[in-house]
Write an enzyme that holds these catalytic residues in place. Structure first.
Site, PDB file in Angstrom:
ATOM      1  N   ASP A  15       0.813  -1.220   0.000  1.00  0.00           N
ATOM      2  CA  ASP A  15       0.000   0.000   0.000  1.00  0.00           C
ATOM      3  C   ASP A  15       0.846   1.269   0.000  1.00  0.00           C
ATOM      4  OD1 ASP A  15      -2.012  -1.909   0.371  1.00  0.00           O
ATOM      5  OD2 ASP A  15      -1.993  -1.644   2.542  1.00  0.00           O
ATOM      6  N   GLU A 196     -11.205   1.167  -3.856  1.00  0.00           N
ATOM      7  CA  GLU A 196     -10.543   1.564  -2.610  1.00  0.00           C
ATOM      8  C   GLU A 196      -9.298   2.376  -2.940  1.00  0.00           C
ATOM      9  OE1 GLU A 196      -9.378  -2.071  -0.634  1.00  0.00           O
ATOM     10  OE2 GLU A 196      -8.748  -2.995  -2.511  1.00  0.00           O
TER      11      GLU A 196
END
Length: 534
Positions: A15, A196
């Site tokens: 991420d 997302e």
């Protein structure tokens, strides 16, 4: 020019959020249940990266005791504006998937989103400001008019509704340090689903929205949309995914997605993104989700694409910057100082003094026996990331367990349901060597006694070669002996799992100590050495 070897942050470093400040680049990555929270790496050439800090170090900033496996700190976002670094992050307290007769039911999840700031990456970060709990993957967008906006995905737990309910934006007020106004849903996502990881950018009067879609597995992808207005409507990139491995389960870089964009001083765009690498011929990524980077290009039509225009991850792009390696000595494996060496982390607790000490016996890492190796609260487990498909790790332990409830040794750990653990314990009057394995394939924790041990210090070792893991032991100064049969290293991966559990981290190797009697029997580790072999 020098080649960049992707991934630039090998092993569990998912991420990525990237920012440039002058000639310096910084990447923040998720740490989930590992403490301290968030890793920030620093580079000046996009090739050589060093750990610059882990900002969430105090109980006021982060307390993950009780957080489920693969929860805790998700998707930090790092930006620089108004003379400060800004870091927003989610602390996930409950994963909460439920099923009814095989169908997905209500999925109540707890996402707490916070903001901390600091003038320098390696300084003391502020106490957190609570932002919201409406979803995860929060990010800040600093507009050119001085206003700041929070964007995050919206979670909808209601049956019959899409749980990934779009991307919402809400203004952050600098005067009050709080969100103001109502959140507005600006983008529903595409048919790929699982929308997302939003990031907003502004270029040539366009607001560009970058999101991750397709889930974090083989179909992961980075997708873009744009609008002339912050609140939309947003039109989707005409090519579909901007970057994806396209469902491939083999090759140098798979599972590509969850990205962020940075521009060099000359304006060239680069994308940092999440990726995975299956081990050997398997479809399992024992190193977890890693971070890669590659150049991009703005087209004549104003859309961002890979340089080749094919949306494919590049395992070896060229860096346009002069080499700038870090002149830093690596850790030699010893415990000579008062602080835990930088490669090591522990699980969940913001109170390390209850788990470990480097001063009670100088020159040793002392672990105090705490909860079981499956605990979500207080484990004395200190480990480093596995960053190579083949490696050898060794340690030397001094430990005198009083009974069978105490154990200490060398562990290869993914989470509480997946680990291989070689440890010392006691069976009656004998100190014994035992091996414990938690496997998602059997759903059980199995333990075997490998034999009695002589008095004195014991050295333990593990060798991993792809999908094969072997433990070894020896008495101080003796010959190495195999500790049981070879084991399956591939169960320590995202892809090997019990049904319904989140799997977003990676494999660690390190030291652990338990005492289920509550006496806190300590184990002293003289050193811990890790050597990658490819």
């Amino acid at each position: 020019m020098s080649l960049i070897r992707n991934p630039i942050l090998p092993g569990f470093n998912p991420d990525p959020s990237i920012v440039r400040v002058g000639a310096d680049f910084y990447i923040a990555t998720s740490t989930f249940e590992w403490f301290p929270g968030v890793q920030i790496h620093h580079s000046r050439d996009l090739i050589h990266w060093r750990l610059a800090g882990r900002p969430l170090v105090r109980p006021a900033q982060l307390d993950m005791r009780g957080d489920p496996d693969s929860c805790g700190v998700w998707a930090p976002d790092l930006t620089h504006a108004h003379g400060r670094f800004w870091l927003v992050y989610t602390d996930v307290k409950r994963y909460g998937t439920t099923t009814v007769d095989g169908a997905t039911g209500v999925s109540l999840r707890d996402f707490r989103n916070y903001l901390v700031t600091c003038e320098t990456v390696d300084g003391e970060w502020s106490d957190p400001v609570f932002l919201n709990a409406s979803g995860f993957d929060p990010a800040l967008f600093h507009d050119d008019d001085g206003r700041t906006w929070l964007v995050n995905m919206l979670w909808d737990h209601r049956p019959g509704h899409g749980r990934f309910a779009g991307i919402v934006v809400q203004e952050y007020d600098h005067a009050t340090g709080a969100l103001v106004g109502e959140p507005r849903n600006i983008f529903p996502g595409t048919d790929r689903g699982f929308t997302e990881a939003p990031h907003l950018y502004k270029r040539d009067g366009w607001y560009h929205l970058l999101v991750a879609e397709g889930g974090t597995g083989w179909n992961h992808a980075a997708v873009m949309a744009r609008s002339r207005n912050l609140f939309g409507p947003y039109e989707v990139h005409p090519d579909g995914a901007v970057l994806t491995a396209g469902g491939r389960r083999e090759g140098a870089l798979t599972r590509a997605g969850h990205a962020d964009i940075v521009h060099l001083e000359d304006g060239t765009p680069w994308m940092a993104y999440l990726c995975g690498r299956p081990v050997g011929d398997s479809e399992r990524c024992t190193l977890g989700r890693e971070t890669a980077i590659q150049p991009m290009a703005w087209g004549a039509d104003g859309w961002l694409r890979t340089v080749a225009g094919d949306a494919v991850p590049d395992p070896a792009p060229q860096s346009p910057l002069p080499p700038a390696p870090w002149d830093e000595a690596g850790w030699d494996g010893g415990f000579d100082g008062p602080d835990l060496p930088a490669p090591l982390q522990w699980l969940r607790s913001p109170y390390p003094e209850r788990l470990l000490s480097l001063t009670e016996r100088p020159g040793f890492l002392r672990l105090h026996g705490r909860d079981t190796v499956g605990s979500l609260f207080e484990q004395a487990l200190v480990a480093r990331r596995q960053t190579d498909f083949a490696y050898r790790a060794e340690t030397r332990v001094e430990f005198e367990p009083r009974d069978f409830q105490a154990a200490a040794g060398l562990i290869c750990y993914y989470n509480s349901t997946k680990f291989h653990y070689l440890h010392l314990s006691r069976d009656g009057d004998a100190r014994v060597l035992q091996r414990m394995t938690a496997s998602p394939e059997s759903g059980a924790v199995e333990m075997v006694v490998l034999g009695e041990l002589p008095a004195g210090p014991i050295e333990l070792a593990v060798e991993v070669n792809g999908v094969t893991l072997r433990f070894f032991w020896r008495a101080d100064g003796g010959e190495w002996q195999a500790a049981g049969e070879p084991l399956d290293a591939s169960i320590l991966s995202d892809e090997a799992t019990l049904p319904g559990l989140p799997n977003f981290t990676g494999t660690f190797v390190g030291m652990a100590c338990q005492d289920m009697s509550g006496r806190g029997t300590p184990a002293d580790f003289a050193w811990f050495r890790y050597a990658g072999r490819g």
